[in-house]
Design an enzyme around this catalytic site. Sequence first.
Site, short mmCIF file in Angstrom:
data_model
loop_
_atom_site.label_atom_id
_atom_site.label_comp_id
_atom_site.label_asym_id
_atom_site.label_seq_id
_atom_site.Cartn_x
_atom_site.Cartn_y
_atom_site.Cartn_z
N ASP A 105 0.85 -1.31 -0.11
CA ASP A 105 -0.05 0.17 0.02
C ASP A 105 1.00 1.34 -0.07
O ASP A 105 0.51 2.27 0.48
CB ASP A 105 -0.96 0.03 1.22
CG ASP A 105 -2.25 -0.87 0.83
OD1 ASP A 105 -2.55 -0.85 -0.19
OD2 ASP A 105 -2.79 -1.50 1.94
N ASP A 165 -7.33 -3.84 -5.22
CA ASP A 165 -6.95 -2.42 -4.81
C ASP A 165 -5.52 -1.81 -5.64
O ASP A 165 -5.27 -0.56 -5.36
CB ASP A 165 -7.11 -2.20 -3.33
CG ASP A 165 -7.86 -3.31 -2.66
OD1 ASP A 165 -8.43 -4.30 -3.73
OD2 ASP A 165 -8.22 -3.05 -1.55
#
Length: 392
Positions: A105, A165
Amino acid sequence: MFENMPVITKQEIEDGLHFAMEQINRNLPAFTDQFEKAYSDNHFYEPVENTDWTAGFWTGQIWLAYEFAKAGGWPGADALRQAGEIQVESFLDRIEKKIEVEHHDMGFLYSPSCVAAYKLTGSRQGKDAAILAARQLITRYQPKGKFIQAWGGMDEPENYRLIIDCLLNLPLLYWASEETGEESFRDIAIQHTHTAMQNVIREDFSTWHTFYFDSITGEPKKGATCQGYRDGSAWARGQAWGIYGSALAYKYTQKEEYIEIFKGVTDYFLCHLPKDMVPYWDLEFTDGDEQPRDSSSASIAACGMLQMCEYLGEEEAAVYNRYAGQMMKSLYENYAVKNPADSNGLVLHSTYSNHSPYNTCNHYGVDECNSWGDYFYMEALTRLRGDWNPYW
Ligand code: GLY
């Protein structure tokens, strides 16, 4: 579809941003040395240290607020800039000390915080931090399978998977490639995009949340969900990441196939929305189901559509622009916080992690505000106001 739904007006965009400016300025004292927690509890965020994957969304709101103030819309641009710079220092410290960065991330963390700071103010610390974060991200590339692994140890077959994502983590790599001249960042982003698009998009343009590969051969193995309702369903936010992710994939590669994927995943999303255009947490559910919404998915999808409008012909762009404006109207009217006594966030009715009998999720941040829901709501309003240079 949705021909009779009204579009957000110019005045409502201004009012939405004005309320966001008030909330952000009220929050600054508690959230300059600390960050918003990923999700609110009873609609109020607690301040937390910079350790979660979500910290960048609060800093991103500060930068959006700074831009709004600097453009003459609000006093106090300097105070916002100072707060943003304090947060950027924290991000530099985090990546230098490698605090909770063993996951993919890095883009969610460093694009709206440090890349934004660099683009807006030329911040040296922002640039250094974001390049280190990009270097960290490419350590997760699995050449066998050609993808960036989401979570877990790189030698663990049970973690040999990507998640949809991650498409939002890739702009950090394209940016790092431009800044450093090192092609490897860009090459890995292109490879990952190709692998992800080949595997997470189903034939009907619904999407898998996660996709596993064989750790010995690199061959695609199977799709699964983590945060969706069940393996074969379409997790609303995964689908929204697919919308924004395919628009960004086109932005950086200009591959026509990503326009087709964008259209497919967006149409699937739109066809599975309830009447007010704000999805339930999984697209399996619709009007009449007693399930929580995920308002953040509507904002993410709106941002993706507005991004893609830049590359479409006038007629097609007008259609996606209308959908985005309609979703934002619905969010503004019925989901956005209107009174600071109710919440210190911007948008209610978002869902982070909802347990179902068929997924592996714990239950938290359900029917609450969450930091990316607030960030993308503000980004979408900023985009609709016009003339915005994306952090992604
Ligand atoms: N990227 C994690 C989530 O959307 O919840």
